[in-house]
Structures are given as C-alpha cells and as structure tokens.
Design a protein around this motif. Structure first.
Motif, short mmCIF file in Angstrom:
data_model
loop_
_atom_site.label_atom_id
_atom_site.label_comp_id
_atom_site.label_asym_id
_atom_site.label_seq_id
_atom_site.Cartn_x
_atom_site.Cartn_y
_atom_site.Cartn_z
N GLU A 1 0.90 -1.02 0.05
CA GLU A 1 -0.03 0.03 0.08
C GLU A 1 0.82 1.31 0.25
O GLU A 1 1.91 1.18 0.61
CB GLU A 1 -1.09 0.02 1.24
N THR A 2 0.56 2.40 -0.57
CA THR A 2 1.09 3.65 -0.78
C THR A 2 0.39 4.80 0.06
O THR A 2 -0.73 4.58 0.40
CB THR A 2 1.34 3.80 -2.37
N SER A 3 1.25 5.70 0.26
CA SER A 3 0.83 7.12 0.77
C SER A 3 -0.48 7.49 -0.03
O SER A 3 -1.42 8.13 0.55
CB SER A 3 2.01 7.94 0.89
N THR A 4 -0.07 7.50 -1.21
CA THR A 4 -1.46 8.04 -2.18
C THR A 4 -2.69 7.03 -1.81
O THR A 4 -3.71 7.83 -1.94
CB THR A 4 -0.92 7.72 -3.71
N ASP A 5 -2.51 5.94 -1.64
CA ASP A 5 -3.70 5.14 -1.44
C ASP A 5 -4.45 5.63 -0.17
O ASP A 5 -5.75 5.62 -0.15
CB ASP A 5 -3.35 3.63 -1.19
N THR A 6 -3.53 6.04 0.93
CA THR A 6 -4.38 6.93 2.05
C THR A 6 -5.17 7.99 1.67
O THR A 6 -6.44 8.19 2.05
CB THR A 6 -3.23 7.18 3.07
N LYS A 7 -4.75 8.95 0.80
CA LYS A 7 -5.19 9.99 0.19
C LYS A 7 -6.48 9.64 -0.46
O LYS A 7 -7.64 10.24 -0.48
CB LYS A 7 -4.24 10.81 -0.32
N LEU A 8 -6.30 8.69 -1.48
CA LEU A 8 -7.51 8.40 -2.33
C LEU A 8 -8.65 7.77 -1.51
O LEU A 8 -9.83 7.83 -1.68
CB LEU A 8 -7.09 7.09 -3.08
N THR A 9 -8.46 7.22 -0.36
CA THR A 9 -9.47 6.58 0.50
C THR A 9 -10.33 7.77 1.22
O THR A 9 -11.42 7.59 1.18
CB THR A 9 -8.83 5.69 1.55
N SER A 10 -9.76 8.69 1.51
CA SER A 10 -10.28 9.80 2.03
C SER A 10 -11.18 10.42 1.05
O SER A 10 -12.35 11.00 1.28
CB SER A 10 -9.17 10.90 2.71
N GLU A 11 -10.60 10.51 -0.09
CA GLU A 11 -11.38 10.95 -1.22
C GLU A 11 -12.77 10.17 -1.58
O GLU A 11 -13.87 10.59 -1.80
CB GLU A 11 -10.60 11.15 -2.35
N HIS A 12 -12.60 8.83 -1.30
CA HIS A 12 -13.61 7.90 -1.40
C HIS A 12 -14.60 8.33 -0.68
O HIS A 12 -15.92 8.19 -0.77
CB HIS A 12 -13.22 6.56 -1.35
N SER B 1 -3.94 -3.53 -5.90
CA SER B 1 -3.45 -3.39 -4.53
C SER B 1 -3.44 -4.84 -3.97
O SER B 1 -4.07 -5.72 -4.20
CB SER B 1 -4.33 -2.62 -3.54
N ALA B 2 -2.44 -4.89 -2.95
CA ALA B 2 -2.55 -6.34 -2.16
C ALA B 2 -3.83 -6.67 -1.59
O ALA B 2 -4.25 -7.93 -1.42
CB ALA B 2 -1.47 -6.13 -0.99
N ARG B 3 -4.29 -5.67 -1.04
CA ARG B 3 -5.72 -5.97 -0.22
C ARG B 3 -6.69 -6.60 -1.33
O ARG B 3 -7.49 -7.36 -0.94
CB ARG B 3 -6.29 -4.75 0.47
N PHE B 4 -6.83 -6.01 -2.44
CA PHE B 4 -7.78 -6.55 -3.38
C PHE B 4 -7.38 -7.93 -4.04
O PHE B 4 -8.12 -8.90 -3.95
CB PHE B 4 -8.03 -5.45 -4.51
N LEU B 5 -6.05 -7.87 -4.49
CA LEU B 5 -5.77 -9.11 -5.16
C LEU B 5 -5.59 -10.39 -4.16
O LEU B 5 -6.05 -11.55 -4.48
CB LEU B 5 -4.37 -8.88 -5.72
N GLY B 6 -5.14 -9.85 -2.92
CA GLY B 6 -5.32 -10.92 -1.73
C GLY B 6 -6.70 -11.25 -1.56
O GLY B 6 -6.80 -12.73 -1.03
N SER B 7 -7.56 -10.54 -1.28
CA SER B 7 -8.81 -10.98 -1.08
C SER B 7 -9.50 -11.76 -2.05
O SER B 7 -10.06 -12.87 -1.95
CB SER B 7 -9.88 -9.70 -1.07
#
Length: 613
Positions: A2-13, A57-63
């Motif tokens: 996971e990247t720091s960009t992902d954190t920002k994107l989650t807040s945008e979601h 992302s690892a969380r999606f592919l891992g799921s």
C-alpha cells in the motif's frame, strides 16, 4: 504494498461516496438499511470514484485469492472424497453408515448458507470467512487422521459447515467488483477449482496409488483451507461492524435479531432434508460400483422415520416459518429473511435455476461414475479419468458462462444454454452402452447447464432492492441451491436403485439359467456382480467361464436399461429450467459500473470507523 497515495485516495472515496450512492436493483424501493448509520466507506459507489491502483493493491488481489482458494477447498471437501469412498469404506469399515459421509456435507452446507449471509450482512464479513476456512482446516485434519467411518462423518460435518462460507464466493466477489464484471470475476473463481472439481476424480484416484492413499486428498484440502485462511486474515478487510453501524450497538442488534425465525428456518430445513435422505435406497458415492456394496437402504418411504421428518420439517419450513415472518409480533425485529425476496420473481427464478444446475452436477457426479464402472470394461486409471467427465464439463461450462454473460448478456445466454442442456442430457438415454456417444452427450449437456447455472447465480445478485443485502440474498440463493441438490440426489439414487432392482432380475436371471446356472445360485451371482461377493465356482455353485461371461453381458444390459431411466429423469429438472429461464430479467445497464463494497487498508480502519457522514 500500500502507498501513501492510497491513504489520500481513501479519504477522497469517503467524500465521493456521500454524493454517489444509488439504490441498485430493478425495484426502486428504499433500502432497508439506514444509510446514515453506515460510514461512507461502507457504502457502494461508482467505479469511477475508485482509483485504478486499488485493483492492483495487495488487499484487493489478496482478497480475490482468499475467495478463490476458499471455494477450491469447499468443493474439494466433497469432490475429492466421493470418487474413492468405496476404498475408504474398505479401509475404515466396512460400515453401513458410509453413505452419510456425503449426505452430511450437503446438509451442513444447506443449513448454514443463509445464516452466514444474514449475520455477515449485520456484523461484517471478515471474521466469518476467516473462521469458516479455519473450520475447514480442522475438518480436513480430522478426516485425514480418521480411524473409523463415524469420525469421517464428523469431519464432513465440519467441512460442510466450512463450505457454506466458502461456496458463498459468488456474492462475496460480486460485492467488490463493478457489476458489469461480476460474471467474469466468478469465472476466475471456477478456474481456481480445477484441481478440486473437474479433475477431482483423477486426483483422488492418483492419491490412491501413493502410500497415504485417500488421506492425501484430505491433507491436500487442509493445505488449501489453511492458505485461504491466511489470505482472508492478511488481505480481506471489508467494512467493520463500527463502519456498518455507527449509531447502533452489537447488543441491541443481537437483542432485536429474529432468533425465532432463525430457529424455525434452520430446524425445519434440517429435519426436512434428513427425511429426504432417509427415504428409499441411497447409493454410496463412489467412483466404481464394483469395489463396494451397490447400495445401502435406509428406510422405506412409508416408514415412520421418513414420513415423520418430511411432515414435521415441511410444516415447520413451509408453514410455520413463513407465518412467523409475515406475522412477526415484534415491531422492532426485522424478519430473518426479507419477505420481498420470495416475491421477487427474477431473483427466485435465478435461485431455482442454480439449484437445477447444481442438482444435475451432484446427481451426475453420483450416477456417472457408477455408470462408467457398470457399463464399460476399463482399467482403473481410465475409470478415474472418465468418472470426472460430467463434473469437468459442468465446471468448464461455469467458466465459459461468465464470458457469455459479459459478452452477449446473461438473460439471452441463460435461456439458450438451458434449452440446449436439458434435451442433450436426456438424449444420453439413446444408447448408454455406446460409450463415445454417451460421453459426448453428457459432457455437452453438463457444459451448457454449468454455463446456465453460473450466470443464474450471479444474476441473482442484480435484482435486489439494495446491494446492501447481498449476503442475505446470496445466502438464501445458496440454501435453495443446496436444497434442490439434496432433492436431486435423493431422486436419482432412488430411481436408480428401484430400476436396477427391476432390470437386473429381468435380464440376468433368465440369461444365466438358460446358460445352465442353477436357480439356487442366482442370488450369490447377483451379489458377486454387484461387488458384494466373489465370482467363483466355490462362492457361486455351478458357475463356469461361459456362464460368467453371459452374466456379465446381461448385467451390462440391465444396467444400461436402468441408466436410460436416469437420463430421462434428468429432464424433470432440465424441463423445469427451460420454463424458469423466461422469468429472468435483463440487468439494468445504468448500474453496471456500481461497486457494492470495498476492502480497505487496515491501517485506516479506525479513521474510517470514526468518519462522519
């Protein structure tokens, strides 16, 4: 990673989800769930609001890996054991209870399906599926180390319970991918099951050649279930309870849960299915009929055990349970199963179509391996290969069905595949002794009915009034699927047993008596032909090589006549499917980019739980 960009994107979601939360389904009713009670990240959204990096992302592919591996382990619990159950019985028994090894798997699965879906909708899915795979690990270890048939039955109870979680894959996948890609995503899951489904019989027979024999199948399932549990734990982070219910406490939801409805549903279903399986004669689920007793009669259909279970279970399930749900006296208690699901014609059509498909799968998985051994003279290895052809055609059809549903649309595809499958399977009755013709018809029919079943399962997730009920609706669909499967197995088993009871004496007895065998030796001969005794002059007085050859040939013809009836019987299910397909509605294309759920970064769980609407 996971990247720091992902954190920002989650807040945008969180922000975009507030603005974009359509009610998905053909019925434009207000969802039962209170949107304001859910954190924004726990709500559905348009695919455009989700960054493309999320799909890698690892969380999606891992799921996705967890879902596929879980499905693989769930199917293997039945498919890897059934072909060699006769050999298992020889090692651990013999025991008349061996028939229950397969039965309890289906019963456990059927009872727990709806429970898993409903409770995971309320309390969150993560720990349900982790625990489900862990139950599978325990069950498969118990099976691998079993020293008697009763222990093996206990292991299959655990494996069947686990399968209720694992075979819920079709709605769990549907929750985390855009609606337009649900069919293809489910095709991926079917591909993962190749070792434990279409190739299960071959792998099971191969394990028999090793030192550990059939225990190898259980150890293999143990590894698959363990890997699935690890993936669920590491990667699958759907909305938590606090994200689903920001204004409610767990104790309040438990207090207001429809426990009576749950008890009536599960108790009635279990008792009714037990009655179905106790009635008539049940065949041992084996790859070769010559290595085990041909059948094991439980109780006549007129016996009090059978009638009592069918009547009591039927009254509870079909009268008491609906009446309770309709007249629910507690205003603050929501019915265990939303009543609109039973009046949603398209949803119900899809559910029963999945049951018809699964009924053909389980029925032919039971019947075809016996037919291979009874009708054709083949080596042990070749029997193992041909025994899995029906299941192989069915699963490859499921894979192909996802492509058809995506490219040409599910409704057209479901109709066309069912209308091909039902007549083709029935046509296998033309000449069962013609191996090439019969194999070709069965593989073709199984392929198309598999394609129809796979699309119907996914289509059942489209016609809901809200996608927040995916678990409840998916659980009910799975329960209906298992219910029809149990009915199909009971019908196929009883019809085959009864027909063989008629055709074998009719063809074999006069043939061998005309060839010179004393009438007093006929019962011992029939037992030997069924694999229940030796075929020798000492065990069958008067038996000669010529008489034996005559008996074997007559026995093949007698079985061929019995299997003709089975193939005709398959049209009772396929014909019903040919009618039901016309009630499947087309999907709403305006919702095809909607994503019902999300797997989040676990590092952000607390922030997401605390997010304000």
């Amino acid at each position: 990673m996971e990247t720091s960009t992902d954190t920002k994107l989650t807040s945008e979601h969180l922000e975009t989800a507030e603005r974009d939360h359509p009610d998905v389904g053909i019925q434009n009713e207000k969802p039962l769930d209170d949107d304001e009670d859910r954190a924004p990240e726990a709500r559905g959204r348009e695919a455009a609001t989700i960054d493309k990096s999320y799909r890698l992302s690892a969380r999606f592919l891992g799921s996705m890996a967890a879902i596929g591996l879980g499905f693989c382990g769930g199917t293997g619990g039945y498919a890897l054991i059934a072909p060699v159950l006769g050999e298992i019985n020889n090692d651990l028994g013999p025991s008349p209870n061996v028939t229950w090894v397969g039965i309890v798997y289906v019963l456990s699965e059927a009872v727990f399906f709806a429970l898993v879906g409903k409770l995971s909708d309320i309390f969150g899915r993560r720990w349900f599926f982790i625990i489900g795979s862990l139950i599978g690990v325990v069950g498969s270890i118990v099976g691998a180390t079993a020293q008697n048939i009763n222990t093996l039955i206990g292991s299959e109870v655990l494996i069947g319970i686990s399968a209720a979680f694992q075979i819920s894959f079709f709605w769990v996948i549907s929750e985390i991918v855009p609606m337009r890609w649900r069919y293809l995503a489910n095709s991926y899951a079917y591909m993962i099951t190749i070792p434990t489904n279409p190739l299960a019989a071959k792998i099971a027979f191969t394990f028999q050649k090793t030192l550990i024999k059939w225990r190898g199948s259980f150890w293999f399932i143990t590894g698959v279930n363990a890997l699935s549990a690890i993936c669920w734990y590491l990667f699958y982070h759907p909305p938590t309870f606090k994200m689903l219910h920001r204004k409610k406490l767990a104790k309040d939801l438990l207090l207001h849960f429809d426990w009576v409805g749950l008890l009536l549903y599960t108790g009635g279903l279990l008792i009714f299915l037990l009655g179905l399986n106790w009635g008539g004669a049940l065949y041992v689920l084996v790859g070769t009929i010559k290595r085990v007793a041909a059948n094991s009669t439980r109780y006549p259909w007129t016996d009090g055990h059978v009638i009592g279970c069918l009547v009591a279970g039927g009254v509870i399930l079909f009268i008491c349970f609906p009446a309770w749900e309709l007249l629910l006296p507690f205003k603050n208690v929501e019915p265990f199963l939303p009543l609109y699901l039973f009046t949603n014609v398209s949803y119900q059509a899809c559910c029963w179509l999945t049951g018809i498909g699964a009924g053909c799968y389980y029925g032919f998985s039971l019947v075809w391996p016996q037919a291979v051994a009874s009708l054709y003279t083949l080596s042990y290895d070749r029997q193992g290969t041909l025994a899995g052809l029906a299941a192989m055609g069915f699963v490859f059809g499921q894979m192909f069905g996802g492509i058809m549903g995506t490219v040409i649309g599910p409704r057209t595809s479901i109709i066309s595949t069912m209308w091909i499958a039902a007549p083709v399977l029935m046509a296998a009755a033309a000449d069962p002794l013609n191996m090439k013709l019969t194999m070709g018809l069965i593989i073709t029919g199984a392929f198309f009915i598999g394609a129809s079943e796979a699309q119907a399962a996914v289509s059942s997730t489209f016609s809901l009034r809200t996608q927040e009920e995916l678990g409840t609706a998916g659980g009910l669909a799975g329960a209906i699927r298992s219910f029809v499967s149990v009915v199909a197995v009971a019908i196929y088993s009883t019809v085959l047993t009864n027909r063989r009871g008629q055709t074998i004496p009719r063809y074999v007895t006069p043939a061998v008596e005309e060839a010179g065998l004393p009438a007093s030796s006929v019962p011992a001969l029939l037992s030997g032909l069924a694999g229940q005794g030796a075929l020798s002059a000492s065990s069958v007085p008067g038996l000669t090589a010529a008489i034996n050859a005559t008996a074997v040939e007559a026995y093949r013809h007698a079985n061929a006549e019995a299997y003709k009836t089975i193939f005709f019987t398959s049209f009772a299910f396929g014909g019903a499917g040919m009618i039901l397909v016309w009630f499947v509605s087309s999907n709403d294309k305006s919702k095809e980019n909607y994503v019902a759920g999300h797997v989040h970064d676990p590092r952000q769980a607390k922030a997401l739980e605390a997010a304000e609407s």
